[in-house]
Design a protein around this motif. Structure first.
Motif: not given
Length: 380
Positions: A297-298, A303-308, A313-314
């Motif tokens: 969930s985390a 979001t932004g440049g931190w999107t995994i 994929q979700v």
């Protein structure tokens, strides 16, 4: 667990410790049961699709019965007919993996929840869970005493019905040194009553006109086992399933504290002293898959440049969770043994049934009140 040095000190002691896990069965032993789980789950999906296609082709309004119920029904029939045959034991190791697929499905489903959704629903459900646990345990103890069940059997039924079913019963058995026969009584009653909830909850919710959100919250609060709670939610809709899973996960997180309370109570009754770290005891009883759910969930919340995870994929991970639940629901049916329940006697079942009715009514009232006061709308 008794302290071997207790006798020398003139007093007995209760030490908190975890039992070693049994080694995993070999891959070869697991394969037959896995194939059976997949075949039953896929048959359920095929039947659901075939009924829909038949209705469309012949312009008939047929009831939409989810694959979940078909998979469970097929499993129940096979488990209670072929399951008694000696040769059927070859499937047992694979069937037992259904709990692994349940936990994997829940962890992967975490990608569908942003942390703000978890905080919003988790905060509300946490308050309702606390009320449910306290009142359910109190009521189950009263009913158990009325029917003159042993204190430990009553405790097993109380913990199993108020927290998380079979897992809570097994954890409590070790903590209070309950008899194996009492444990089997409690497990049989909880499993049978959980199976009944799959047929009654969707009908009741539709008669009351409950929303998907309210129904999912109710299923997560009141159905005992995580697998049955997930199945009950899925019988209504995907949204109901997600909310049921999150609510049940919140409820599961309380298992360590409840089992600790039971251990302390029975230790004091027997004149024992308690040894070992209580914090470590709670951590050992804590369901670790809850942390996996929160981790996914985390990761999905960044979001932004931190999107995994990307959107595709979700979607893929959520689809994998559905396949995991497919095996889970087949296992639920195969594990529902009505023959075993008949061997256990009627009193534990009556006590469990009365307690379940109370819990269902209590949580239904709580959920409908929360829906009326706050409006249960969650972006799940």
């Amino acid at each position: 667990m008794n302290d071997p040095n207790a006798a020398a000190h003139g007093n007995s002691a209760t030490t908190f410790s975890s039992r070693p896990n049994s080694p995993l069965p070999s891959l070869i032993a697991v394969i037959p049961g896995l194939v059976l789980l997949f075949a039953i789950g896929y048959a359920g999906k095929w039947i659901e699709g075939a009924i829909k296609q038949y209705g469309v082709a012949h312009k008939i309004a047929l009831p939409n019965i989810e694959y979940v119920l078909w998979a469970i029904l097929i499993g129940v029939v096979i488990g209670n007919t072929l399951g008694v045959m000696r040769w059927f034991r070859v499937f047992a190791p694979g069937i037992e993996t259904y709990e692994f697929w349940l936990k994997l499905g829940i962890v992967l489903l975490g990608v569908r929840f942003l942390l703000r959704d978890v905080a919003k629903l988790g905060g509300l459900s946490l308050g309702l869970v606390a009320i449910e646990i306290l009142l359910s345990i109190a009521m189950m103890i009263l009913i158990g005493r009325f029917f003159k069940l042993t204190p430990k059997l009553t405790a097993l039924l109380a913990v199993g019905s108020s927290v998380c079913g079979v897992s809570a019963i097994i954890a409590t058995q070790g903590a209070i040194d309950a008899d194996e026969r009492e444990t089997s009584y409690a497990i049989a009653a909880i499993l049978a009553l959980g199976a009944i909830s799959l047929f009654t909850y969707p009908l009741i919710s539709r008669q009351l006109g409950m929303t998907d959100q309210a129904y999912g919250l109710w299923a997560g609060l009141s159905v005992d086992n995580t697998a049955e709670a997930t199945a009950a939610g899925a019988l209504r809709s995907e949204a109901s399933k997600r909310i049921a899973v999150l609510t049940k996960t919140t409820r599961n997180a309380m298992i360590g504290f409840v089992v600790l309370g039971a251990a302390l109570y029975f230790a004091s009754r027997g004149g024992h002293r308690v040894e070992g770290s209580k914090v470590l005891f709670v951590w050992r009883a804590f369901p670790k898959f809850v942390l996996g759910f929160l981790l996914f969930s985390a990761a999905a919340s960044l979001t932004g440049g931190w999107t995994i995870f990307e959107a595709s994929q979700v979607k893929s991970l959520e689809n994998l969770s559905r396949w995991a639940f497919l095996l889970t629901f087949a296992g639920v049916g195969l594990r529902t043994n009505f023959r075993e329940l008949g061997h256990q006697g009627w009193r534990p079942l009556i006590v469990g049934a009365l307690g379940e009715i109370f819990i269902a009514a209590l949580t239904l009232g709580l959920v409908m009140a929360a829906d009326a006061w706050f409006g249960l709308t969650f972006a799940v």
